[in-house]
Design a protein around this motif. Structure first.
Motif, PDB file in Angstrom:
ATOM      1  N   UNK A  39       4.673  12.422 -44.600  1.00 38.60           N
ATOM      2  CA  UNK A  39       5.177  13.741 -44.245  1.00 38.60           C
ATOM      3  C   UNK A  39       4.365  14.845 -44.925  1.00 38.60           C
ATOM      4  N   UNK A  40       3.061  14.799 -44.785  1.00 42.57           N
ATOM      5  CA  UNK A  40       2.220  15.821 -45.398  1.00 42.57           C
ATOM      6  C   UNK A  40       1.804  16.894 -44.400  1.00 42.57           C
ATOM      7  N   UNK A  41       2.240  16.735 -43.133  1.00 44.09           N
ATOM      8  CA  UNK A  41       1.812  17.678 -42.099  1.00 44.09           C
ATOM      9  C   UNK A  41       2.686  18.936 -42.064  1.00 44.09           C
ATOM     10  N   UNK A  42       3.884  18.869 -42.667  1.00 49.16           N
ATOM     11  CA  UNK A  42       4.785  20.019 -42.731  1.00 49.16           C
ATOM     12  C   UNK A  42       5.081  20.585 -41.344  1.00 49.16           C
ATOM     13  N   UNK A  43       5.380  19.695 -40.388  1.00 48.98           N
ATOM     14  CA  UNK A  43       5.671  20.153 -39.027  1.00 48.98           C
ATOM     15  C   UNK A  43       7.035  19.638 -38.546  1.00 48.98           C
ATOM     16  N   UNK A  44       7.884  19.202 -39.484  1.00 43.89           N
ATOM     17  CA  UNK A  44       9.159  18.591 -39.103  1.00 43.89           C
ATOM     18  C   UNK A  44      10.042  19.545 -38.299  1.00 43.89           C
ATOM     19  N   UNK A  45      10.071  20.816 -38.666  1.00 39.27           N
ATOM     20  CA  UNK A  45      11.004  21.745 -38.024  1.00 39.27           C
ATOM     21  C   UNK A  45      10.284  22.856 -37.269  1.00 39.27           C
ATOM     22  N   UNK A  46       9.178  22.532 -36.640  1.00 42.41           N
ATOM     23  CA  UNK A  46       8.394  23.563 -35.962  1.00 42.41           C
ATOM     24  C   UNK A  46       8.717  23.646 -34.476  1.00 42.41           C
ATOM     25  N   UNK A  47       9.680  22.881 -33.993  1.00 45.06           N
ATOM     26  CA  UNK A  47      10.024  22.923 -32.570  1.00 45.06           C
ATOM     27  C   UNK A  47      11.503  23.209 -32.387  1.00 45.06           C
ATOM     28  N   UNK A  48      11.873  23.639 -31.186  1.00 42.40           N
ATOM     29  CA  UNK A  48      13.254  23.856 -30.814  1.00 42.40           C
ATOM     30  C   UNK A  48      13.672  22.842 -29.759  1.00 42.40           C
ATOM     31  N   UNK A  49      14.976  22.602 -29.669  1.00 46.76           N
ATOM     32  CA  UNK A  49      15.506  21.659 -28.689  1.00 46.76           C
ATOM     33  C   UNK A  49      15.869  22.396 -27.405  1.00 46.76           C
ATOM     34  N   UNK A  50      15.424  21.844 -26.272  1.00 51.96           N
ATOM     35  CA  UNK A  50      15.834  22.343 -24.967  1.00 51.96           C
ATOM     36  C   UNK A  50      16.968  21.457 -24.466  1.00 51.96           C
ATOM     37  N   UNK A  51      18.130  22.063 -24.216  1.00 50.26           N
ATOM     38  CA  UNK A  51      19.298  21.309 -23.766  1.00 50.26           C
ATOM     39  C   UNK A  51      19.779  21.862 -22.433  1.00 50.26           C
ATOM     40  N   UNK A  52      20.006  20.952 -21.464  1.00 56.96           N
ATOM     41  CA  UNK A  52      20.468  21.338 -20.137  1.00 56.96           C
ATOM     42  C   UNK A  52      21.732  20.542 -19.825  1.00 56.96           C
ATOM     43  N   UNK A  53      22.794  21.246 -19.445  1.00 59.39           N
ATOM     44  CA  UNK A  53      24.064  20.604 -19.115  1.00 59.39           C
ATOM     45  C   UNK A  53      24.115  20.276 -17.630  1.00 59.39           C
ATOM     46  N   UNK A  54      24.515  19.040 -17.306  1.00 62.35           N
ATOM     47  CA  UNK A  54      24.668  18.623 -15.912  1.00 62.35           C
ATOM     48  C   UNK A  54      25.974  19.177 -15.360  1.00 62.35           C
ATOM     49  N   UNK A  55      25.952  19.959 -14.289  1.00 54.84           N
ATOM     50  CA  UNK A  55      27.173  20.621 -13.797  1.00 54.84           C
ATOM     51  C   UNK A  55      28.310  19.654 -13.475  1.00 54.84           C
ATOM     52  N   UNK A  56      28.010  18.492 -12.904  1.00 61.84           N
ATOM     53  CA  UNK A  56      29.060  17.581 -12.470  1.00 61.84           C
ATOM     54  C   UNK A  56      29.785  16.930 -13.654  1.00 61.84           C
ATOM     55  N   UNK A  57      29.031  16.549 -14.682  1.00 60.95           N
ATOM     56  CA  UNK A  57      29.606  15.796 -15.793  1.00 60.95           C
ATOM     57  C   UNK A  57      29.751  16.604 -17.071  1.00 60.95           C
ATOM     58  N   UNK A  58      29.037  17.722 -17.174  1.00 58.41           N
ATOM     59  CA  UNK A  58      28.972  18.560 -18.370  1.00 58.41           C
ATOM     60  C   UNK A  58      28.276  17.863 -19.535  1.00 58.41           C
ATOM     61  N   UNK A  59      27.640  16.715 -19.273  1.00 63.19           N
ATOM     62  CA  UNK A  59      26.854  16.036 -20.295  1.00 63.19           C
ATOM     63  C   UNK A  59      25.475  16.687 -20.405  1.00 63.19           C
ATOM     64  N   UNK A  60      24.849  16.526 -21.573  1.00 66.38           N
ATOM     65  CA  UNK A  60      23.585  17.202 -21.856  1.00 66.38           C
ATOM     66  C   UNK A  60      22.385  16.258 -21.766  1.00 66.38           C
ATOM     67  N   UNK A  61      21.288  16.804 -21.256  1.00 61.51           N
ATOM     68  CA  UNK A  61      19.959  16.201 -21.375  1.00 61.51           C
ATOM     69  C   UNK A  61      19.162  17.086 -22.320  1.00 61.51           C
ATOM     70  N   UNK A  62      18.569  16.487 -23.343  1.00 62.56           N
ATOM     71  CA  UNK A  62      17.857  17.269 -24.346  1.00 62.56           C
ATOM     72  C   UNK A  62      16.405  16.803 -24.451  1.00 62.56           C
ATOM     73  N   UNK A  63      15.543  17.720 -24.876  1.00 61.38           N
ATOM     74  CA  UNK A  63      14.139  17.384 -25.094  1.00 61.38           C
ATOM     75  C   UNK A  63      13.561  18.299 -26.164  1.00 61.38           C
ATOM     76  N   UNK A  64      12.528  17.802 -26.823  1.00 59.23           N
ATOM     77  CA  UNK A  64      11.817  18.577 -27.837  1.00 59.23           C
ATOM     78  C   UNK A  64      10.326  18.303 -27.718  1.00 59.23           C
ATOM     79  N   UNK A  65       9.531  19.306 -28.031  1.00 59.35           N
ATOM     80  CA  UNK A  65       8.070  19.192 -27.918  1.00 59.35           C
ATOM     81  C   UNK A  65       7.452  19.542 -29.264  1.00 59.35           C
ATOM     82  N   UNK A  66       6.481  18.730 -29.682  1.00 60.34           N
ATOM     83  CA  UNK A  66       5.825  18.919 -30.974  1.00 60.34           C
ATOM     84  C   UNK A  66       4.316  18.825 -30.803  1.00 60.34           C
ATOM     85  N   UNK A  67       3.622  19.823 -31.338  1.00 63.92           N
ATOM     86  CA  UNK A  67       2.160  19.795 -31.339  1.00 63.92           C
ATOM     87  C   UNK A  67       1.676  19.141 -32.624  1.00 63.92           C
ATOM     88  N   UNK A  68       0.849  18.123 -32.470  1.00 65.27           N
ATOM     89  CA  UNK A  68       0.376  17.347 -33.612  1.00 65.27           C
ATOM     90  C   UNK A  68      -1.108  17.619 -33.819  1.00 65.27           C
TER      91      UNK A  68
END
Length: 235
Positions: free
Chosen positions: A182-211
């Motif tokens: 963990x010497x890259x110091x990039x652990x918290x450099x991204x945000x989570x994208x969360x999308x709720x499915x209208x029928x079920x109200x369950x979430x699909x989430x994704x995160x993107x990290x540049x290395x």
């Protein structure tokens, strides 16, 4: 099971998860977590009425709705259920067991999350009087799928972008990255994208990290929601 004879017991499947004693007309709040698709049982703990008392007992389960009238989840009066008073979203989902005054709400979904009141009235010499009242804060959860980690090459074939995705969970989760070393110091450099499915109200989430292209070691991601964590394989 509980000290005293007045209270509300809430059970999830076969496990007792709420046991509180109330004085007449007073209620205490307890929070219960229920998994999507399961059932939750709410029992007003009173001496079970004998057959002559059913005609003089009124029992109501209501859900609180901000800035609006409560929704009637279940109503029992005059010796029988009152489906005409029931909110449409609870039709055919609530059952009363006369053996122990247990109300069972089935097919739990995120839309059921919220606050509920259970009240019991008994007919006395001065008319119907409130005898028992319980308050429940119902929280819903669903497991996210195991996150999938995809790596996209940058210049000269070096890893440049990592994408982590997971589906079908509740409540909204956060993507966390674990990098070793963990010497890259990039652990918290991204945000989570969360999308709720209208029928079920369950979430699909994704995160993107540049290395950085010069990075060496291993990386994986986790989705954290409602105190539960599920992680991808290491890459």
């Amino acid at each position: 099971m509980c000290g005293g004879t007045r209270g509300v017991v809430v059970l999830l499947d076969t496990c007792v998860i709420l046991c509180t004693v109330f004085t007449t007309g007073a209620a205490q709040q307890r929070q219960v977590q229920v998994q999507v698709g399961h059932s939750v049982n709410m029992q007003c703990v009173v001496p079970v009425p004998n057959i002559t008392q059913w005609g003089t007992l009124r029992l109501f389960l209501q859900r609180r709705v901000p800035n609006s009238d409560p929704q009637v989840v279940f109503s029992f009066s005059n010796g029988q259920e009152q489906p005409d008073h029931q909110n449409w979203s609870y039709k055919n989902r609530c059952r009363l067991s006369k053996d122990n005054l247990t109300l069972s709400l089935s097919h739990i979904s995120p839309s059921d999350e919220g606050e509920y009141d259970c009240t019991v009235f008994l007919l006395k010499s001065r008319g119907y009087e409130l005898e028992y009242k319980g308050h429940l804060l119902l929280s819903i959860w669903a497991d996210y799928s195991r996150p999938q980690l995809s790596l996209f090459p940058g210049r000269a074939g070096a890893v440049h972008t990592a994408v982590c995705s997971s589906n079908g969970g509740y409540p909204k989760g956060d993507v966390e990255w674990i990098i070793n070393p963990d010497h890259l110091n990039i652990r918290n450099t991204t945000k989570t994208l969360a999308v709720s499915t209208p029928q079920t109200l369950l979430y699909n989430v994704s995160g993107r990290l540049t290395v950085p292209e010069s990075a060496m070691g291993s990386i994986y991601c986790c989705v954290v929601a409602a105190g539960r964590t599920v992680c991808s394989d290491k890459t």
